[in-house]
Design an enzyme around this catalytic site. Structure first.
Site, PDB file in Angstrom:
ATOM      1  CE1 TYR A 177      -2.743  -7.239  -6.702  1.00  0.00           C
ATOM      2  CE2 TYR A 177      -3.175  -7.988  -4.467  1.00  0.00           C
ATOM      3  CZ  TYR A 177      -2.361  -7.948  -5.576  1.00  0.00           C
ATOM      4  OH  TYR A 177      -1.167  -8.622  -5.586  1.00  0.00           O
ATOM      5  CB  SER A 219      -1.884 -12.142  -4.419  1.00  0.00           C
ATOM      6  OG  SER A 219      -1.914 -11.554  -3.145  1.00  0.00           O
TER       7      SER A 219
HETATM    8  P1  NDP Z   1       6.205  -4.190  -8.796  1.00  0.00           P
HETATM    9  O1  NDP Z   1       5.285  -3.002  -8.742  1.00  0.00           O
HETATM   10  O2  NDP Z   1       7.614  -4.004  -8.390  1.00  0.00           O
HETATM   11  O3  NDP Z   1       6.180  -4.852 -10.229  1.00  0.00           O
HETATM   12  C1  NDP Z   1       5.029  -4.885 -11.031  1.00  0.00           C
HETATM   13  C2  NDP Z   1       5.451  -5.204 -12.450  1.00  0.00           C
HETATM   14  O4  NDP Z   1       4.285  -5.288 -13.266  1.00  0.00           O
HETATM   15  C3  NDP Z   1       6.336  -4.125 -13.029  1.00  0.00           C
HETATM   16  O5  NDP Z   1       7.361  -4.736 -13.785  1.00  0.00           O
HETATM   17  C4  NDP Z   1       5.401  -3.340 -13.944  1.00  0.00           C
HETATM   18  O6  NDP Z   1       6.151  -2.829 -15.043  1.00  0.00           O
HETATM   19  C5  NDP Z   1       4.467  -4.461 -14.413  1.00  0.00           C
HETATM   20  N1  NDP Z   1       3.192  -3.923 -14.860  1.00  0.00           N
HETATM   21  C6  NDP Z   1       2.267  -3.222 -14.164  1.00  0.00           C
HETATM   22  N2  NDP Z   1       1.256  -2.850 -14.966  1.00  0.00           N
HETATM   23  C7  NDP Z   1       1.547  -3.338 -16.209  1.00  0.00           C
HETATM   24  C8  NDP Z   1       0.924  -3.270 -17.474  1.00  0.00           C
HETATM   25  N3  NDP Z   1      -0.247  -2.605 -17.661  1.00  0.00           N
HETATM   26  N4  NDP Z   1       1.514  -3.858 -18.532  1.00  0.00           N
HETATM   27  C9  NDP Z   1       2.691  -4.517 -18.386  1.00  0.00           C
HETATM   28  N5  NDP Z   1       3.345  -4.613 -17.216  1.00  0.00           N
HETATM   29  C10 NDP Z   1       2.784  -4.017 -16.144  1.00  0.00           C
HETATM   30  O7  NDP Z   1       5.497  -5.274  -7.864  1.00  0.00           O
HETATM   31  P2  NDP Z   1       5.784  -6.849  -7.617  1.00  0.00           P
HETATM   32  O8  NDP Z   1       7.056  -7.261  -8.202  1.00  0.00           O
HETATM   33  O9  NDP Z   1       5.557  -7.067  -6.178  1.00  0.00           O
HETATM   34  O10 NDP Z   1       4.550  -7.492  -8.394  1.00  0.00           O
HETATM   35  C11 NDP Z   1       4.662  -8.599  -9.273  1.00  0.00           C
HETATM   36  C12 NDP Z   1       3.448  -9.505  -9.110  1.00  0.00           C
HETATM   37  O11 NDP Z   1       3.458 -10.062  -7.816  1.00  0.00           O
HETATM   38  C13 NDP Z   1       2.099  -8.780  -9.260  1.00  0.00           C
HETATM   39  O12 NDP Z   1       1.233  -9.576 -10.035  1.00  0.00           O
HETATM   40  C14 NDP Z   1       1.592  -8.702  -7.843  1.00  0.00           C
HETATM   41  O13 NDP Z   1       0.189  -8.662  -7.783  1.00  0.00           O
HETATM   42  C15 NDP Z   1       2.169  -9.975  -7.260  1.00  0.00           C
HETATM   43  N6  NDP Z   1       2.238  -9.991  -5.810  1.00  0.00           N
HETATM   44  C16 NDP Z   1       3.113  -9.175  -5.149  1.00  0.00           C
HETATM   45  C17 NDP Z   1       3.152  -9.192  -3.765  1.00  0.00           C
HETATM   46  C18 NDP Z   1       4.088  -8.330  -2.972  1.00  0.00           C
HETATM   47  O14 NDP Z   1       3.977  -8.310  -1.732  1.00  0.00           O
HETATM   48  N7  NDP Z   1       5.016  -7.619  -3.562  1.00  0.00           N
HETATM   49  C19 NDP Z   1       2.283 -10.075  -2.987  1.00  0.00           C
HETATM   50  C20 NDP Z   1       1.428 -10.881  -3.796  1.00  0.00           C
HETATM   51  C21 NDP Z   1       1.426 -10.851  -5.157  1.00  0.00           C
HETATM   52  P3  NDP Z   1       5.894  -1.451 -15.818  1.00  0.00           P
HETATM   53  O15 NDP Z   1       5.462  -0.438 -14.812  1.00  0.00           O
HETATM   54  O16 NDP Z   1       7.222  -1.152 -16.435  1.00  0.00           O
HETATM   55  O17 NDP Z   1       4.856  -1.783 -16.834  1.00  0.00           O
END
Ligand code: NDP
Length: 262
Positions: free
Chosen positions: A154, A141
Site C-alpha cells: 500500500y 495518503s
Molecule cells: P473505502 O474502502 O470506503 O472506499 C474505497 C473505494 O474504492 C470504494 O468505492 C471501492 O468501490 C473502490 N475500489 C476499490 N477497489 C476498486 C477497483 N478495483 N476498481 C474500482 N473501484 C475500486 O475507503 P476510503 O473511502 O477510505 O478510500 C478512498 C481512497 O482514500 C483510497 O484511495 C484510500 O487509499 C485513500 N485513503 C483513505 C484513508 C482512510 O483513512 N480512510 C487514508 C488515506 C488514504 P468498489 O468496492 O465498489 O469497487
C-alpha cells in the site's frame, strides 16, 4: 457555495467512504458528476442521494481492468462533452507482513492503486489537453510519504503515485492543467474492512485509529477547498499529519517509533 457549477467531475471509488462524500459535495456545488467503482448497486444508491440525480452518470468500472478506460472515457465525453476534474480516489489498503504476503496481493494492490490510476488518467488527459484546462486530483495518503509495518505494498503504491504525478505536473501545468495530490491521514471509512490480508482476503476489521478518524464528509469538504484553490498538495487529518514533518526532520526518531508498531 457553487464553486463547481456546471463543472464535469469524474470520481472513482464513489461507492463508499471518501468518494461517496465527494460525490455529494460536488453535486451540492452544482457539478455534473460521473461516479465509478465496481459495485453498481452502491453507485445507484449514491446517485439517488445526490443533490441533482439527473446530473449524475453512474459508470461502473474496475480499476484493475486497464483496457476498459478509453471506452469509459468516450462514454463520459459523449454524455457531457468534456471532463473538467478527474478525482482518482478508488483504492484498496493492506494489512499483512511482507514475509507472509503473497506476491499476487502486492501485484493486485499496485494494479488497482497505481496502474489503474495512471491508466485512467492517460485515458482522460487527451481531452483536457484539447481544452487546455482541467484538474487531475489524486487521493494518495500520508502513506505516500510515510512507511509503517503491515502496509508495504500500500505504501509503495502511494509513494509511486507521487513520483508519477509530480512528474506529470511538471509536464502539463504550463498547459493549464493542474495536478492536486491529496494525502489523508485517518478517515472514518470502510478502508480497513476492505483491506487485503496476506492471502488476499478482506481484513474485515475496523481499525481503532480509523474508527476515531475524521469523517469522510469533513475530508471531502477539505478536498473541494484544495481543488478550488488549485493546491499542489494537501495533508488532511488530525495529529497524525505531523508524522510527515517528524520523518522529514528527525528520520532516525521516526524509524524507531514505527518499528515499535510492528
Ligand atoms: P473505502 O474502502 O470506503 O472506499 C474505497 C473505494 O474504492 C470504494 O468505492 C471501492 O468501490 C473502490 N475500489 C476499490 N477497489 C476498486 C477497483 N478495483 N476498481 C474500482 N473501484 C475500486 O475507503 P476510503 O473511502 O477510505 O478510500 C478512498 C481512497 O482514500 C483510497 O484511495 C484510500 O487509499 C485513500 N485513503 C483513505 C484513508 C482512510 O483513512 N480512510 C487514508 C488515506 C488514504 P468498489 O468496492 O465498489 O469497487
Amino acid at each position: 457555495m457553487t464553486r463547481f457549477n456546471n463543472k464535469v467531475v469524474w470520481i472513482t471509488g464513489a461507492s463508499s467512504g471518501i468518494g461517496e462524500a465527494l460525490a455529494y459535495a460536488f453535486s451540492r456545488e452544482g457539478a455534473s458528476i460521473v461516479i465509478s467503482a465496481r459495485r453498481q448497486a452502491e453507485l445507484d444508491r449514491v446517485a439517488a442521494n445526490c443533490a441533482a440525480p439527473d446530473k449524475v452518470l453512474v459508470l461502473p468500472l474496475d480499476l484493475a481492468d486497464l483496457d476498459s478506460f478509453s471506452q469509459k472515457s468516450d462514454v463520459v465525453l459523449h454524455r457531457f462533452g468534456r471532463i473538467d476534474i478527474l478525482v482518482n480516489n478508488g483504492g484498496i489498503s493492506q494489512r499483512g507482513a511482507v514475509s507472509e504476503t503473497l506476491l499476487a496481493v502486492d501485484q493486485a494492490i499496485m494494479q488497482t492503486n497505481y496502474f489503474g490510476t495512471i491508466a485512467l488518467t492517460k485515458a482522460v488527459l487527451p481531452s483536457m489537453l484539447a481544452h487546455q484546462s482541467g484538474s487531475i486530483v489524486v487521493v494518495s495518503s500520508l502513506m505516500g510519504y510515510l512507511d509503517t509495518p503491515l502496509r508495504s505494498a500500500y505504501a509503495a503504491s502511494k509513494h509511486a503515485l507521487h513520483g508519477y504525478f509530480d512528474s506529470l505536473r511538471a509536464e502539463i501545468q504550463k498547459l493549464g492543467i493542474k495536478v492536486v495530490m491529496i494525502c489523508p491521514g485517518y478517515i472514518r471509512t470502510e478502508i480497513s474492512l476492505n483491506a487485503l490480508n496476506p492471502a488476499g482476503e478482506k481484513h474485515a476489521r475496523m481499525d481503532r485509529s480509523q474508527a476515531k478518524g475524521m469523517s469522510a464528509e469533513r475530508c471531502a469538504a477539505k478536498i473541494l477547498d484544495a481543488v478550488a484553490r488549485g493546491r499542489r498538495e494537501a495533508f488532511i487529518g488530525g495529529l497524525e499529519v505531523l508524522a510527515v514533518y517528524l520523518k522529514r526532520l528527525l528520520p532516525g526518531l521516526y524509524a524507531r517509533i514505527v518499528s515499535r508498531l510492528a
